[in-house]
Each structure stands twice: as structure tokens, then as C-alpha cells.
Design a protein around this motif. Structure first.
Motif, PDB file in Angstrom:
ATOM      1  N   PRO A  29     -13.063  -2.526   1.654  1.00  0.00           N
ATOM      2  CA  PRO A  29     -13.136  -3.761   0.862  1.00  0.00           C
ATOM      3  C   PRO A  29     -12.215  -4.827   1.441  1.00  0.00           C
ATOM      4  N   PRO A  30     -12.575  -6.072   1.317  1.00  0.00           N
ATOM      5  CA  PRO A  30     -11.695  -7.146   1.790  1.00  0.00           C
ATOM      6  C   PRO A  30     -10.441  -7.210   0.925  1.00  0.00           C
ATOM      7  N   PRO A  31      -9.340  -7.698   1.468  1.00  0.00           N
ATOM      8  CA  PRO A  31      -8.110  -7.794   0.664  1.00  0.00           C
ATOM      9  C   PRO A  31      -8.298  -8.732  -0.513  1.00  0.00           C
ATOM     10  N   ALA A  32      -7.598  -8.391  -1.595  1.00  0.00           N
ATOM     11  CA  ALA A  32      -7.704  -9.224  -2.794  1.00  0.00           C
ATOM     12  C   ALA A  32      -7.102 -10.593  -2.528  1.00  0.00           C
ATOM     13  N   ARG A  33      -7.751 -11.587  -3.070  1.00  0.00           N
ATOM     14  CA  ARG A  33      -7.263 -12.941  -2.881  1.00  0.00           C
ATOM     15  C   ARG A  33      -6.025 -13.182  -3.742  1.00  0.00           C
ATOM     16  N   LYS A  34      -5.040 -13.812  -3.157  1.00  0.00           N
ATOM     17  CA  LYS A  34      -3.832 -14.127  -3.904  1.00  0.00           C
ATOM     18  C   LYS A  34      -4.111 -15.255  -4.882  1.00  0.00           C
ATOM     19  N   ALA A  35      -3.494 -15.101  -6.033  1.00  0.00           N
ATOM     20  CA  ALA A  35      -3.647 -16.168  -7.024  1.00  0.00           C
ATOM     21  C   ALA A  35      -2.952 -17.424  -6.515  1.00  0.00           C
ATOM     22  N   PRO A  36      -3.575 -18.535  -6.612  1.00  0.00           N
ATOM     23  CA  PRO A  36      -2.948 -19.776  -6.122  1.00  0.00           C
ATOM     24  C   PRO A  36      -1.706 -20.117  -6.937  1.00  0.00           C
TER      25      PRO A  36
END
Length: 548
Positions: free
Chosen positions: A45-52
């Protein structure tokens, strides 16, 4: 149970290989078709996106003020530093920041506090270095609290531990962690080890050893502790105060907790501290088969390597007790550490010498020991020995039934049912006062004869109906001779039977045995038979209703 993204991707890829369409996979697993395409393209799975990071334009004008507060906290006492609520309250009061929310300030303070601490060199993560100790060189000492049920009463006592840094060892329980217990614990540990460490023993700042903590590792030691170290010949190393110092002797800190959890759970129920210490000695022996972490050999095997390297103990034994000189009050008691202990009544009003040890109290008149008591663990307690008051009770027999000394003697099992039976028989035969004095005379026999023999004498005397202390004394001595025959006897004469040896001799029998034999015939009552015949030959008695 929810699937992880790796498991979800694995299931999607498996069904895709079986011919399921992208739309069907999205509907089956409840995900977007974009996720299905990601799973088809890659199993990882792609890495989780960081919350802005959200901008906080309203907070920007006040960041300098918040930083100043947090910087001041670096040198402020730990319990007087700014909380988030206090920061917000000051911003509102001093900077008119009424539009700021609590969550905005909280998020900024949480991040900024760590950053400022790191910039000041205070945010480093604590690191620990594994130590290797050479056999026989070092040891660590500490006390740990312990709860027990002593004679049914919940009581807090203290577990002394001296742990050899190489192998481990020696525990003992005391009623306090005073200096006498501290020194006595060392002596016990040295006896168990058969020697002392060659380099040093590590301590924290126990008041038993240190009277004042100075700068760094400098200490003002108590004079008696210095005398003990000088006599025994070992060096003390004092750890830094606080939590930092605890890490310098972490071996014994952890050992006390381990020993308490493994050997003293559930809460021990014992009658005396001596019984508890016997249990602890058994536990120490069992621990010889234990292996320390990352060790190939057991504690006992490591100690076998270490023991020959220890420093030999001095020949002269150090007295661990503290010497006191109290005065005996009118109740025959001496006060020692908020507890009172009885001494013989003849010392009332005199000053005596008391040696206060961790587990016992010894009273001396000059160099003569006059009393010895187990040390009480209860404050304001009174410990009596009935024997100390017997001379007074001979003059005041009426004080015996209600005396505290008698109550404690009964509770301890010293005043037995045999004594009770003799007392009851003596009172019945001689009255209250004289019967009680007879009992006291019997109790005085315990000073010269073993208790078992005196009780045997009481039993024989009661069986014969005697309530005299002289009879009890004679039978007690006879019982002593039976149980412990004279080593000088040749054994040529056959021993008398136990019944003959334990029989009370009557004085009347002894007098009759000394008289010459009586050859006179036994008296006869045949002449009195004539009276019986003459009465039978007389007129018959009148019948009922007849007039004579």
C-alpha cells in the motif's frame, strides 16, 4: 475484525487474478476504484498521507509571548510551570487574546515546549549503559517496604537487601529501618556471604548512614556508621540524590521488587518476625537456582566463583545495638523508642543499661543481663514478663488475677492449664490469698528448674491431691532426674518403674514403715454379739394401732 491495508490489497489482488472486474472489486470490498487500481498495481500500500498543518493566523501575534512563558518554565520549579489553561489565561489578561481557542493554544504548546527544551539541551532522551561487574568487588544496599500480617495484625516492616553486583544475595526483614537494623542487616549479610566486597558498597542517602547530604557525592556520615565501617573495613560509595542516583544502584532496586513479588505474595501471615526471616532464608536458598538475565550460570554458581575472593570478616564481633540508659519506672518498665518493657521489680527506681537491637531489647544491670525481650513493632506497647513481678505478688497476691503480666503470660502460653488447675485447687484448699501465694511459689520454681519438669511436678501433685509448692518442687526434681539421669551413675541397680519414681510419698507411710512389727491379735467384736441375741429374745414390739 478489521483488515489491515496489506491484507485488503492481498484480497483484492487475489480476486482480480480470478477475473473480477475493478467495479466488482470496489463494490465487494467497499472501497474506491482508485484503491483497487493501487492494489492491482502494487502489493504494498502507498504510505498514508500526512495531515496538512493547519495555519493559525490568529495565534501568530502571540507566539512570542507563549515562547517567553515556556522558556521561563525551563528554570521554574516543576510544580510551578505553565499549564495550557494558564498560558491561555495570561494571553487573555495581558495581550487581549480573547479570540484564541483552547485547542489552538494546546497544539502549539505541545510542540513548542519540546522544541524549546531540546534547544536548551534538556530534551535529550535518557540512555543507560550496561555494566559488567567483576566478582567480589562491589555490592549494593537498600531497604524496601513490605506489608505482612503479624499475629493477625497488618503491619508494615522493612526488607533489607545487600546484593552482590556480580551474583546477587541476602535479604532480611526488620521492624524498622533505623541504624541498628541497618547495621544488623549488614552483619547478617556478611555472615551469609562469608566475607565483604573488596572495593565498595553502593548506598543512597539513607539517614542510617548519612546525617547530611553535601554538594555532589560528599556526605556527612553519622559517627556510629563511620565506626562500623572502620571496624569492618569496607568502603562506602554514595549515589547521587533523587532518581538519577537510583539508577546507579539499579540492581538492588530491581531485586527488592522481584523478591517481593515472587516470594512475598500473597501477604505473609506469621506469628513473629523470626518466623518470617526463616521463610526469607529459605527463599534466598531457592534463589540460588535462579538465573539472572543474559547469564548462563545460576546465582549459586556465580557466587561459588565470587565467594573465595571476598575480604575475610574481622575476628571481633561488632555490637549492632544502640546503648540507652533509661530509668525503671514504678511499674517496673523501661521506655525504649515509644515502647515499654518489664524488668525485675527490684530494679524499680534505678537506671539500667539497654542494648536496643533491630529485633530484640536486652537490659543490663552493670554487666549482668536482667531481661531480654523481642522488640515490639507497635508504638505505645507494653511488654510484660510475669516472672519479673513474683516477689511483689507474694506481698500483694490479690493483684495477680487482673494483672496485665498474667494476661500476656496466658496469651503467650507460658501460664498453662496445669498452672490454672493448681491455682484453682490451692485456692479451694487454702483460700484466695494463701492459695495464690502457693501458686507464686510454684512459679518461682521456673527460675531453677525446666518448665517441662515443673509442669510434670504440678500434674503429679494434683493427682495425689497435694497443693504444696514443696511437693511440686520434689516431684519436679524427680522428673528432672528421670529425664536427665546422672552421667556418673553406673547403672548397676535396675531402674525403678516410672510409676514408682513419679509417686508422691506419704509421710504417714514412712512413719508406719519405721515401727516394729505388731504381733498382737486383731481385736474382736464377738462379745458384742450377746447384745444382739438378748434383743432378739425380748418381747415383740407393739403393732400399729395397739396400746402397750
Amino acid at each position: 475484525m478489521a483488515r489491515s491495508r496489506v491484507e485488503l490489497f492481498e484480497a483484492i489482488r487475489r480476486d482480480y487474478r480470478r477475473g473480477v472486474s475493478l467495479r466488482g472489486l470496489a463494490e465487494r470490498y467497499g472501497v474506491h476504484r482508485r484503491v483497487v487500481r493501487q492494489a492491482v498495481d502494487s502489493a504494498e500500500p502507498p504510505p498514508a498521507r500526512k495531515a496538512p498543518v493547519r495555519a493559525a493566523p490568529r495565534l501568530e501575534p502571540f507566539k512570542a509571548a507563549i515562547d517567553a512563558m515556556l522558556t521561563a518554565d525551563l528554570t521554574a520549579p516543576r510544580k510551578q510551570r505553565h499549564t495550557v489553561r494558564r498560558v491561555l489565561a495570561r494571553l487573555v489578561a495581558e495581550n487581549a487574546a480573547g479570540d484564541l481557542s483552547y485547542s489552538t493554544v494546546r497544539d502549539y504548546v505541545a510542540v513548542r515546549r519540546r522544541e524549546l527544551a531540546a534547544e536548551a539541551g534538556r530534551g535529550r532522551q535518557e540512555a543507560f549503559i550496561v555494566q559488567t561487574h567483576r566478582p567480589g568487588e562491589e555490592a549494593e544496599v537498600d531497604f524496601g517496604e513490605l506489608w505482612i500480617r503479624l499475629a493477625g495484625v497488618p503491619t508494615k516492616v522493612y526488607l533489607f537487601a545487600l546484593r552482590m553486583s556480580y551474583s546477587g544475595k541476602a535479604h532480611r526483614v526488620f521492624a524498622s529501618q533505623g541504624q541498628e537494623a541497618f547495621i544488623e542487616g549488614h552483619l547478617h549479610a556478611f555472615d551469609v556471604l562469608g566475607g565483604m566486597p573488596t572495593v565498595k558498597i553502593r548506598y543512597d542517602n539513607l539517614r542510617s548512614a548519612v546525617s547530611r547530604v553535601l554538594f555532589g557525592r560528599n556526605r556527612t556520615e553519622s559517627q556510629r556508621w563511620v565506626l562500623f565501617r572502620s571496624t569492618m573495613g569496607f568502603e562506602a560509595f554514595y549515589c547521587m540524590p533523587g532518581i538519577a542516583g537510583a539508577h546507579e544502584k539499579g540492581g538492588v532496586e530491581g531485586d527488592i521488587g522481584r523478591f517481593r513479588r515472587n516470594h512475598l505474595v500473597p501477604v505473609p501471615e506469621v506469628a513473629t518476625l523470626a518466623a518470617l526471616n526463616a521463610m526469607i532464608e529459605d527463599a534466598d536458598r531457592a534463589d540460588d537456582d535462579r538465573r539472572l538475565e543474559h547469564r548462563l550460570r545460576t546465582v549459586g554458581q556465580d557466587f561459588g566463583v565470587e565467594q573465595p575472593l571476598l575480604v575475610a570478616l574481622p575476628v571481633d564481633r561488632f555490637e549492632p545495638g544502640r546503648v540507652l540508659t533509661p530509668k525503671v519506672n514504678r511499674y517496673g518498665l523501661v521506655g525504649v523508642r515509644q515502647s515499654h518493657y518489664s524488668v525485675p521489680a527490684r530494679f524499680i527506681g534505678l537506671t539500667v543499661r539497654v542494648v536496643l537491637r533491630a529485633s530484640e531489647v536486652i537490659v543490663f544491670d552493670g554487666r549482668t543481663e536482667i531481661a531480654r525481650h523481642e522488640r515490639s513493632v507497635v508504638k505505645k506497647s507494653q511488654t510484660f514478663v510475669l516472672d519479673h513481678y513474683l516477689e511483689v505478688l507474694l506481698r500483694k497476691p490479690g493483684a495477680l488475677p487482673g494483672s496485665t503480666a498474667l494476661a500476656q503470660a496466658r496469651e503467650a502460653g507460658v501460664f498453662t492449664m496445669a498452672h490454672e488447675a493448681f491455682w484453682a485447687a490451692a485456692v479451694k484448699a487454702h483460700g484466695d490469698a494463701d492459695g495464690t501465694r502457693a501458686l507464686i511459689d510454684v512459679l518461682l520454681l521456673h527460675r531453677r528448674l525446666p518448665a517441662a519438669d515443673v509442669i510434670a511436678g504440678i500434674t503429679i501433685a494434683l493427682h495425689a491431691g497435694a497443693t504444696s509448692a514443696d511437693v511440686v518442687a520434689m516431684e519436679a526434681r524427680r522428673a528432672q532426674q528421670v529425664s536427665r539421669p546422672d552421667p556418673g551413675s553406673t547403672g548397676a541397680e535396675p531402674p525403678a518403674t516410672a510409676r514408682e519414681q513419679r509417686r508422691v510419698v506419704s509421710l504417714t507411710e514412712r512413719r508406719l514403715a519405721a515401727l516394729p512389727p505388731d504381733s498382737r491379735p486383731l481385736p474382736s467384736v464377738a462379745h458384742y454379739d450377746q447384745l444382739l441375741r438378748r434383743r432378739a429374745a425380748g418381747p415383740a414390739p407393739p403393732q400399729q394401732g395397739e396400746v402397750s
